[in-house]
Design a protein around this motif. Structure first.
Motif, PDB file in Angstrom:
ATOM      1  N   GLN A   1       0.814  -1.057   0.187  1.00  0.00           N
ATOM      2  CA  GLN A   1      -0.126   0.038  -0.005  1.00  0.00           C
ATOM      3  C   GLN A   1       0.869   1.394  -0.074  1.00  0.00           C
ATOM      4  OE1 GLN A   1      -2.594   1.522   3.557  1.00  0.00           O
ATOM      5  NE2 GLN A   1      -3.954   0.614   2.189  1.00  0.00           N
ATOM      6  N   LEU A   2       0.650   2.096  -1.142  1.00  0.00           N
ATOM      7  CA  LEU A   2       1.690   3.268  -1.243  1.00  0.00           C
ATOM      8  C   LEU A   2       0.687   4.703  -0.942  1.00  0.00           C
ATOM      9  CD1 LEU A   2       3.654   2.237  -4.119  1.00  0.00           C
ATOM     10  CD2 LEU A   2       4.218   2.324  -2.066  1.00  0.00           C
ATOM     11  N   SER A   3       1.281   5.644  -0.473  1.00  0.00           N
ATOM     12  CA  SER A   3       0.802   6.883  -0.383  1.00  0.00           C
ATOM     13  C   SER A   3       1.108   7.893  -1.573  1.00  0.00           C
ATOM     14  CB  SER A   3       1.323   7.611   0.864  1.00  0.00           C
ATOM     15  OG  SER A   3       1.028   9.044   0.609  1.00  0.00           O
ATOM     16  N   VAL A   4       0.226   8.648  -1.975  1.00  0.00           N
ATOM     17  CA  VAL A   4       0.660   9.664  -3.021  1.00  0.00           C
ATOM     18  C   VAL A   4       1.944  10.365  -2.808  1.00  0.00           C
ATOM     19  CG1 VAL A   4      -1.838   9.984  -3.754  1.00  0.00           C
ATOM     20  CG2 VAL A   4      -0.705  11.666  -1.861  1.00  0.00           C
ATOM     21  N   LYS A   5       2.498  10.457  -1.621  1.00  0.00           N
ATOM     22  CA  LYS A   5       3.579  11.222  -1.230  1.00  0.00           C
ATOM     23  C   LYS A   5       4.721  10.347  -1.393  1.00  0.00           C
ATOM     24  CE  LYS A   5       1.449  13.814   2.489  1.00  0.00           C
ATOM     25  NZ  LYS A   5       1.353  14.152   3.699  1.00  0.00           N
ATOM     26  N   ASP A   6       4.627   9.153  -1.505  1.00  0.00           N
ATOM     27  CA  ASP A   6       5.833   7.957  -1.941  1.00  0.00           C
ATOM     28  C   ASP A   6       6.619   8.299  -3.257  1.00  0.00           C
ATOM     29  OD1 ASP A   6       5.687   6.662   0.491  1.00  0.00           O
ATOM     30  OD2 ASP A   6       4.066   5.459  -0.433  1.00  0.00           O
ATOM     31  N   ASP A   7       7.841   8.547  -3.282  1.00  0.00           N
ATOM     32  CA  ASP A   7       8.462   8.859  -4.575  1.00  0.00           C
ATOM     33  C   ASP A   7       9.123   7.453  -4.805  1.00  0.00           C
ATOM     34  OD1 ASP A   7       9.943   9.452  -6.874  1.00  0.00           O
ATOM     35  OD2 ASP A   7      11.157  11.050  -5.515  1.00  0.00           O
ATOM     36  N   ILE A   8       8.414   6.475  -5.614  1.00  0.00           N
ATOM     37  CA  ILE A   8       8.751   5.076  -6.189  1.00  0.00           C
ATOM     38  C   ILE A   8       9.964   5.612  -6.783  1.00  0.00           C
ATOM     39  CG2 ILE A   8       8.135   3.301  -7.446  1.00  0.00           C
ATOM     40  CD1 ILE A   8       5.419   3.625  -6.670  1.00  0.00           C
ATOM     41  N   LYS A   9      10.162   6.322  -7.822  1.00  0.00           N
ATOM     42  CA  LYS A   9      11.248   6.502  -8.953  1.00  0.00           C
ATOM     43  C   LYS A   9      12.593   6.559  -8.172  1.00  0.00           C
ATOM     44  CE  LYS A   9       8.903   8.052 -12.908  1.00  0.00           C
ATOM     45  NZ  LYS A   9       8.901   9.080 -13.832  1.00  0.00           N
ATOM     46  N   ASP A  10      12.593   7.224  -6.803  1.00  0.00           N
ATOM     47  CA  ASP A  10      13.780   7.778  -6.052  1.00  0.00           C
ATOM     48  C   ASP A  10      14.127   6.566  -5.214  1.00  0.00           C
ATOM     49  OD1 ASP A  10      15.521   9.766  -5.165  1.00  0.00           O
ATOM     50  OD2 ASP A  10      14.586   9.424  -3.117  1.00  0.00           O
ATOM     51  N   ARG A  11      13.273   5.576  -4.934  1.00  0.00           N
ATOM     52  CA  ARG A  11      13.821   4.343  -4.324  1.00  0.00           C
ATOM     53  C   ARG A  11      14.004   3.288  -4.813  1.00  0.00           C
ATOM     54  NH1 ARG A  11      11.670   4.617   1.799  1.00  0.00           N
ATOM     55  NH2 ARG A  11      13.371   3.442   1.951  1.00  0.00           N
ATOM     56  N   LEU A  12      14.419   3.112  -6.076  1.00  0.00           N
ATOM     57  CA  LEU A  12      14.384   1.917  -7.113  1.00  0.00           C
ATOM     58  C   LEU A  12      16.048   1.740  -7.436  1.00  0.00           C
ATOM     59  CD1 LEU A  12      11.613   2.285  -9.554  1.00  0.00           C
ATOM     60  CD2 LEU A  12      11.438   0.737  -7.556  1.00  0.00           C
ATOM     61  N   VAL A  13      16.303   0.504  -7.560  1.00  0.00           N
ATOM     62  CA  VAL A  13      17.702  -0.121  -7.852  1.00  0.00           C
ATOM     63  C   VAL A  13      17.470  -1.342  -8.859  1.00  0.00           C
ATOM     64  CG1 VAL A  13      20.001  -1.002  -7.123  1.00  0.00           C
ATOM     65  CG2 VAL A  13      18.989   0.988  -5.902  1.00  0.00           C
ATOM     66  N   PRO A  14      18.218  -1.279  -9.889  1.00  0.00           N
ATOM     67  CA  PRO A  14      17.943  -2.483 -10.779  1.00  0.00           C
ATOM     68  C   PRO A  14      18.618  -3.744  -9.781  1.00  0.00           C
ATOM     69  CG  PRO A  14      18.585  -0.563 -11.966  1.00  0.00           C
ATOM     70  CD  PRO A  14      18.868  -0.347 -10.549  1.00  0.00           C
ATOM     71  N   LEU A  15      17.910  -5.042 -10.214  1.00  0.00           N
ATOM     72  CA  LEU A  15      18.252  -5.968  -9.468  1.00  0.00           C
ATOM     73  C   LEU A  15      19.933  -6.448  -9.954  1.00  0.00           C
ATOM     74  CD1 LEU A  15      18.019  -8.449  -7.478  1.00  0.00           C
ATOM     75  CD2 LEU A  15      16.936  -9.628  -9.219  1.00  0.00           C
ATOM     76  N   SER A  16      20.212  -6.302 -11.154  1.00  0.00           N
ATOM     77  CA  SER A  16      21.281  -6.306 -11.791  1.00  0.00           C
ATOM     78  C   SER A  16      22.502  -5.509 -11.129  1.00  0.00           C
ATOM     79  CB  SER A  16      21.321  -5.956 -13.365  1.00  0.00           C
ATOM     80  OG  SER A  16      21.034  -4.676 -13.512  1.00  0.00           O
ATOM     81  N   LEU A  17      22.420  -4.631 -10.565  1.00  0.00           N
ATOM     82  CA  LEU A  17      23.236  -3.789  -9.794  1.00  0.00           C
ATOM     83  C   LEU A  17      23.327  -4.036  -8.334  1.00  0.00           C
ATOM     84  CD1 LEU A  17      22.919  -0.360 -11.572  1.00  0.00           C
ATOM     85  CD2 LEU A  17      24.479  -1.961 -11.954  1.00  0.00           C
ATOM     86  N   MET A  18      22.356  -4.983  -7.970  1.00  0.00           N
ATOM     87  CA  MET A  18      22.425  -5.252  -6.445  1.00  0.00           C
ATOM     88  C   MET A  18      22.238  -6.724  -6.233  1.00  0.00           C
ATOM     89  SD  MET A  18      19.241  -5.001  -3.530  1.00  0.00           S
ATOM     90  CE  MET A  18      19.156  -6.763  -3.865  1.00  0.00           C
ATOM     91  N   LYS A  19      23.392  -7.433  -6.263  1.00  0.00           N
ATOM     92  CA  LYS A  19      23.597  -8.853  -6.413  1.00  0.00           C
ATOM     93  C   LYS A  19      23.497  -9.477  -5.171  1.00  0.00           C
ATOM     94  CE  LYS A  19      26.494  -8.694 -10.611  1.00  0.00           C
ATOM     95  NZ  LYS A  19      25.382  -9.096 -11.563  1.00  0.00           N
ATOM     96  N   PHE A  20      22.868 -10.692  -4.860  1.00  0.00           N
ATOM     97  CA  PHE A  20      22.717 -11.420  -3.564  1.00  0.00           C
ATOM     98  C   PHE A  20      23.908 -11.689  -2.918  1.00  0.00           C
ATOM     99  CE2 PHE A  20      17.998 -12.364  -3.559  1.00  0.00           C
ATOM    100  CZ  PHE A  20      17.596 -11.085  -4.002  1.00  0.00           C
ATOM    101  N   VAL A  21      24.917 -11.949  -3.512  1.00  0.00           N
ATOM    102  CA  VAL A  21      26.382 -12.469  -3.229  1.00  0.00           C
ATOM    103  C   VAL A  21      26.938 -11.358  -2.372  1.00  0.00           C
ATOM    104  CG1 VAL A  21      26.401 -14.241  -4.861  1.00  0.00           C
ATOM    105  CG2 VAL A  21      27.521 -12.022  -5.410  1.00  0.00           C
ATOM    106  N   ASN A  22      26.478 -10.120  -2.537  1.00  0.00           N
ATOM    107  CA  ASN A  22      27.167  -9.112  -1.983  1.00  0.00           C
ATOM    108  C   ASN A  22      27.191  -9.163  -0.508  1.00  0.00           C
ATOM    109  OD1 ASN A  22      28.219  -7.925  -4.743  1.00  0.00           O
ATOM    110  ND2 ASN A  22      26.726  -6.457  -4.595  1.00  0.00           N
TER     111      ASN A  22
END
Length: 217
Positions: free
Chosen positions: A133-154
């Motif tokens: 559930q998101l609010s109209v105030k939530d800035d989704i774009k600002d809090r996104l990172v591609p999974l390809s740049l966030m590898k689980f082995v890190n």
């Protein structure tokens, strides 16, 4: 019938190994030790029986945070979710990893970019999606990172570096929960401090899990 079942299982194992091998090529980083690389490569030759063994052990206190192979496997299974086939996966807000084999992650909806879904990994399987559930105030774009740049082995690197420092601090305990937060499309790792019985230290990690800074507070 038995021969046919064995054949199907063999095909499944073969395809899984090829997929893991591809992910290993995309995952191995120069900062990994030779032992880490060999451990990841060995995942590519995993047999069907070994895979079942991994699934059976997950959900217990198995040292998941430092297990590069199982972390990689969890990432591969996430990428294989049918709703994300052929699509870039974007992680939203935060991800939590627990030493007992659980992962909690929020992903941008594969069709409607204004939506976010929650997924949980436990006992070797992903469950979800559950709508966020998101609010109209939530800035989704600002809090996104591609999974390809966030590898689980890190996660395994963060765990190793954290525990190496904690080992030299009286009263400090090994980490059992690692999570990351996403702000301004950048990743920040937590915990960001180590508390001992006599001292407290701040600790920071680079995106790939290597040590960025460590100092006494």
């Amino acid at each position: 019938m038995r021969k046919w079942s064995v054949f199907v299982l063999w095909i499944f194992a073969f395809l899984s190994c090829r997929q893991i091998s591809k992910s290993i090529d995309e995952t191995i980083d120069p900062v990994d030790s030779v032992a880490d690389k060999q451990k990841l490569v060995s995942a590519a030759s995993t047999t069907t029986s070994t895979t079942h063994s991994i699934v059976h052990r997950e959900g217990e206190n198995i040292g998941f945070l430092k297990d590069s192979v199982n972390l990689l496997r969890a990432e591969v299974l996430l990428k294989n979710l049918p709703q994300y086939t052929g699509k870039e996966i974007y992680v939203y807000s935060s991800v939590s990893f627990f030493d007992d084999g659980r992962i909690f992650i929020a992903l941008q909806h594969p069709i409607n970019p204004k939506y976010v879904d929650n997924y949980q990994y436990e006992k070797g399987k992903w469950t979800g999606p559950k709508p966020e559930q998101l609010s109209v105030k939530d800035d989704i774009k600002d809090r996104l990172v591609p999974l390809s740049l966030m590898k689980f082995v890190n996660v395994a690197r963060v765990c190793r570096n954290y525990n190496e420092k904690a080992l030299d601090i009286e009263g400090a305990k090994p980490v059992t929960h690692i999570y990351l937060s996403i702000w301004n499309n950048r990743v920040q790792w937590f915990p960001n401090s180590i508390s001992g019985s006599r001292e407290r230290y701040s600790i920071e990690f680079n995106n790939e899990g290597t040590l960025k800074s460590f100092k006494r507070e």
